[in-house]
Design a protein around this motif. Sequence first.
Motif, PDB file in Angstrom:
ATOM      1  N   SER A  47       0.830  -1.210   0.000  1.00 51.42           N
ATOM      2  CA  SER A  47       0.000   0.000   0.000  1.00 51.42           C
ATOM      3  C   SER A  47       0.859   1.254   0.000  1.00 51.42           C
ATOM      4  O   SER A  47       0.568   2.228  -0.704  1.00 51.42           O
ATOM      5  N   VAL A  48       1.929   1.244   0.798  1.00 52.44           N
ATOM      6  CA  VAL A  48       2.839   2.399   0.830  1.00 52.44           C
ATOM      7  C   VAL A  48       3.494   2.586  -0.533  1.00 52.44           C
ATOM      8  O   VAL A  48       3.604   3.705  -1.040  1.00 52.44           O
ATOM      9  N   ALA A  49       3.922   1.485  -1.148  1.00 59.73           N
ATOM     10  CA  ALA A  49       4.546   1.573  -2.473  1.00 59.73           C
ATOM     11  C   ALA A  49       3.558   2.109  -3.498  1.00 59.73           C
ATOM     12  O   ALA A  49       3.903   2.962  -4.325  1.00 59.73           O
ATOM     13  N   ILE A  50       2.320   1.633  -3.443  1.00 58.51           N
ATOM     14  CA  ILE A  50       1.295   2.120  -4.370  1.00 58.51           C
ATOM     15  C   ILE A  50       1.015   3.586  -4.115  1.00 58.51           C
ATOM     16  O   ILE A  50       0.904   4.391  -5.041  1.00 58.51           O
ATOM     17  N   ALA A  51       0.910   3.974  -2.850  1.00 57.30           N
ATOM     18  CA  ALA A  51       0.663   5.388  -2.505  1.00 57.30           C
ATOM     19  C   ALA A  51       1.803   6.271  -2.996  1.00 57.30           C
ATOM     20  O   ALA A  51       1.572   7.356  -3.542  1.00 57.30           O
ATOM     21  N   ASP A  52       3.055   5.814  -2.827  1.00 57.78           N
ATOM     22  CA  ASP A  52       4.202   6.581  -3.329  1.00 57.78           C
ATOM     23  C   ASP A  52       4.142   6.716  -4.841  1.00 57.78           C
ATOM     24  O   ASP A  52       4.424   7.777  -5.394  1.00 57.78           O
ATOM     25  N   SER A  53       3.769   5.628  -5.498  1.00 61.37           N
ATOM     26  CA  SER A  53       3.667   5.655  -6.953  1.00 61.37           C
ATOM     27  C   SER A  53       2.588   6.634  -7.400  1.00 61.37           C
ATOM     28  O   SER A  53       2.797   7.424  -8.323  1.00 61.37           O
ATOM     29  N   PHE A  54       1.414   6.585  -6.727  1.00 63.76           N
ATOM     30  CA  PHE A  54       0.353   7.523  -7.070  1.00 63.76           C
ATOM     31  C   PHE A  54       0.774   8.959  -6.783  1.00 63.76           C
ATOM     32  O   PHE A  54       0.486   9.870  -7.553  1.00 63.76           O
ATOM     33  N   SER A  55       1.469   9.159  -5.681  1.00 62.27           N
ATOM     34  CA  SER A  55       1.934  10.502  -5.340  1.00 62.27           C
ATOM     35  C   SER A  55       2.875  11.029  -6.419  1.00 62.27           C
ATOM     36  O   SER A  55       2.758  12.176  -6.860  1.00 62.27           O
ATOM     37  N   SER A  56       3.789  10.181  -6.850  1.00 67.84           N
ATOM     38  CA  SER A  56       4.714  10.558  -7.917  1.00 67.84           C
ATOM     39  C   SER A  56       3.971  10.836  -9.222  1.00 67.84           C
ATOM     40  O   SER A  56       4.260  11.802  -9.926  1.00 67.84           O
ATOM     41  N   LEU A  57       3.002   9.971  -9.514  1.00 60.67           N
ATOM     42  CA  LEU A  57       2.213  10.147 -10.730  1.00 60.67           C
ATOM     43  C   LEU A  57       1.457  11.471 -10.698  1.00 60.67           C
ATOM     44  O   LEU A  57       1.463  12.227 -11.668  1.00 60.67           O
ATOM     45  N   PHE A  58       0.811  11.775  -9.581  1.00 57.96           N
ATOM     46  CA  PHE A  58       0.054  13.022  -9.485  1.00 57.96           C
ATOM     47  C   PHE A  58       0.967  14.241  -9.535  1.00 57.96           C
ATOM     48  O   PHE A  58       0.616  15.267 -10.116  1.00 57.96           O
ATOM     49  N   ALA A  59       2.147  14.137  -8.935  1.00 54.84           N
ATOM     50  CA  ALA A  59       3.102  15.249  -9.011  1.00 54.84           C
ATOM     51  C   ALA A  59       3.521  15.471 -10.461  1.00 54.84           C
ATOM     52  O   ALA A  59       3.602  16.614 -10.926  1.00 54.84           O
ATOM     53  N   SER A  60       3.772  14.376 -11.171  1.00 51.88           N
ATOM     54  CA  SER A  60       4.145  14.474 -12.581  1.00 51.88           C
ATOM     55  C   SER A  60       3.008  15.070 -13.402  1.00 51.88           C
ATOM     56  O   SER A  60       3.225  15.935 -14.264  1.00 51.88           O
ATOM     57  N   LEU A  61       1.784  14.621 -13.135  1.00 51.18           N
ATOM     58  CA  LEU A  61       0.626  15.158 -13.856  1.00 51.18           C
ATOM     59  C   LEU A  61       0.419  16.633 -13.540  1.00 51.18           C
ATOM     60  O   LEU A  61       0.086  17.425 -14.417  1.00 51.18           O
ATOM     61  N   ARG A  62       0.620  17.007 -12.285  1.00 55.85           N
ATOM     62  CA  ARG A  62       0.470  18.413 -11.887  1.00 55.85           C
ATOM     63  C   ARG A  62       1.496  19.277 -12.627  1.00 55.85           C
ATOM     64  O   ARG A  62       1.175  20.351 -13.132  1.00 55.85           O
TER      65      ARG A  62
END
Length: 157
Positions: A62-77
């Motif tokens: 879950s932490v790895a997925i959350a980090d991945s989503f966080s990175s993805l959203f930062a990239s999208l932003r």
Amino acid sequence: MEEEEQQFTQHPEYPCSDPDNAPQSTSAEPTRDPDGLESTEPKPSFNQNDIVKALEVVERDSVAIADSFSSLFASLRLALSEVTSSSVDHMQCFSDAAGRLQESVLDAATKGNHYINSCLRLNEEMKGINNLAAQLKFLRRNVDALDTAVNRLVRPP
């Protein structure tokens, strides 16, 4: 999404939580079903350590997925910010070009109106030219007749 799940479950830092490696113990003890009949089906039984380990695996995943989503959203932003900035720049450029075009069109229209007005004035002035041309022809004939008469008088035959 399936690739991401495989990525997280196969990552060496985060142990896999697939069913083949899941700690399960089964007992073949006979049990009673709700009808009161005995059954010899294996019943999964988990001890507290197995549950804690499974929860740790789920938490790490879950932490790895959350980090991945966080990175993805930062990239999208960041991408959205760049696109927005680019769009604002293009709109400003378009606005400047449209303003300059409008100025040029107004200037050309003004010059065109001056030209048309000059042509109309010239046309009005030229209406009397036919009359003037007829008078000049008449005057020329008279001058030619006078010249002929003077030449006869000055040079007798």
